[in-house]
Scaffold this motif. Sequence first.
Motif, short mmCIF file in Angstrom:
data_model
loop_
_atom_site.label_atom_id
_atom_site.label_comp_id
_atom_site.label_asym_id
_atom_site.label_seq_id
_atom_site.Cartn_x
_atom_site.Cartn_y
_atom_site.Cartn_z
N PRO A 59 29.65 60.90 120.42
CA PRO A 59 29.69 61.19 121.86
C PRO A 59 28.38 61.79 122.34
O PRO A 59 27.77 62.61 121.66
CB PRO A 59 30.83 62.21 121.97
CG PRO A 59 30.92 62.83 120.61
CD PRO A 59 30.53 61.77 119.63
N GLY A 63 32.77 60.47 128.38
CA GLY A 63 33.15 59.07 128.42
C GLY A 63 32.10 58.11 127.93
O GLY A 63 32.22 56.90 128.13
N THR A 64 31.06 58.59 127.26
CA THR A 64 29.97 57.74 126.78
C THR A 64 29.64 58.10 125.34
O THR A 64 29.65 59.27 124.96
CB THR A 64 28.71 57.90 127.64
OG1 THR A 64 29.03 57.76 129.01
CG2 THR A 64 27.65 56.88 127.26
N SER A 65 29.34 57.09 124.55
CA SER A 65 28.93 57.32 123.16
C SER A 65 27.62 56.60 122.89
O SER A 65 27.11 55.84 123.72
CB SER A 65 30.02 56.82 122.20
OG SER A 65 30.10 55.40 122.22
N SER A 266 33.59 57.85 117.67
CA SER A 266 34.00 57.89 119.08
C SER A 266 34.42 56.50 119.54
O SER A 266 33.78 55.49 119.21
CB SER A 266 32.84 58.39 119.94
OG SER A 266 33.16 58.29 121.32
N SER A 268 34.68 55.88 122.81
CA SER A 268 34.13 55.71 124.16
C SER A 268 33.11 54.58 124.17
O SER A 268 32.47 54.30 123.14
CB SER A 268 33.47 57.00 124.63
OG SER A 268 34.39 58.07 124.70
N LYS A 274 28.81 51.46 129.11
CA LYS A 274 29.16 52.38 130.19
C LYS A 274 28.38 52.07 131.45
O LYS A 274 28.94 51.99 132.56
CB LYS A 274 28.90 53.81 129.73
CG LYS A 274 29.21 54.88 130.77
CD LYS A 274 30.68 54.97 131.08
CE LYS A 274 30.95 56.17 131.98
NZ LYS A 274 32.38 56.23 132.41
#
Length: 350
Positions: A59, A63-65, A266, A268, A274
């Motif tokens: 991460p 909400g982003t990895s 993760s 995400s 994203k």
Amino acid sequence: MHVPDGFVDAPVSLATGAVAAAAVAVSLRGARRELDHKAAPLAGLVAAFVFAVQMLNFPVAAGTSGHLLGGALAAILVGPFTGVLCISVVLLMQAVLFADGGLTALGVNVSDMAVVTTVVAYAVFRGLVKVLPRRRPSVTAAAFAAALVSVPAAACAFTLIYALGGTTDVPIGTVFTAMAGVHVLIGIGEAAITALTVGAVMAVRPDLVHGARGLARPLELRTADGTVIARPEEPAAAAPRSHRRVLAAGLVAALALAGFVSYYASTSPDGLEKVAHDKGIDSKEEEHAAKDSPLADYQVKDVGDERLSGGLAGVIGVGATLAVGTGVFVVLRRRRDRAAAASVPETEAV
């Protein structure tokens, strides 16, 4: 940062494919100078290790990895030409076997993730090594900085490619700001992984690190005021040190990361995913031609347990990448050896 099919139009995809093919061709020739009896098997392992670590999304923001790109790590460990080939093998395996990264976008991905990251990272690395003290910590520090810079550089390269052939009407300034911002954060993770890996290899076998060659200076005996009074004679050539333990340890680490640790990565979306979703870049994304592959999405088809399925896929990926990569590099090394033997004058051979 694997670009899927449909993000970039056909003309630019073909152009980047030509760039990627040219870069691979140049790297095939250049790698012959880098691949000796130690580097050839190590290069195959580096490709497999990069594959494994790329499964470990970490991460970076809400909400982003992000995940390792690997260009800096490969270039520093086995050389820039060999590094381009290592990442290209990884990208090929991911696209064909795991439906990760578009097939029509393979040229985009190789140009961006293999060529740009490796060239930028190695240029930064060599520049820093020249000005920093000639010590092992300097190599690790230079590796950190090189990896840190390489990721935003790849993000900028994608933005340029998208400016030339993007399939959606999204302002390039918006794409650049979003891509650069999130990939600076991902670059920190890339830098940490690269520095830790290079430092670990340096600690046990610095002679295996391409970027550290020539680091050690000859031993000298000096007086209190610094005057050189003697330089010890070099010992008789010793038998080459086996690097099997390092290779075995690296392979075990890669299998453990891909087969077990990857389950805890993760879930995400990564930086490109994203940004593409938030900005509408993915509105014309196309289905992957290998979406029905038995290993698509890093899951083994018909294996019900998610953890077992993902672990098996990771292990298969490591094995396939190791086999293909090692095969390529061993062939290149043998060609180098044959060329060297052919260049020996007949008088010397007699």
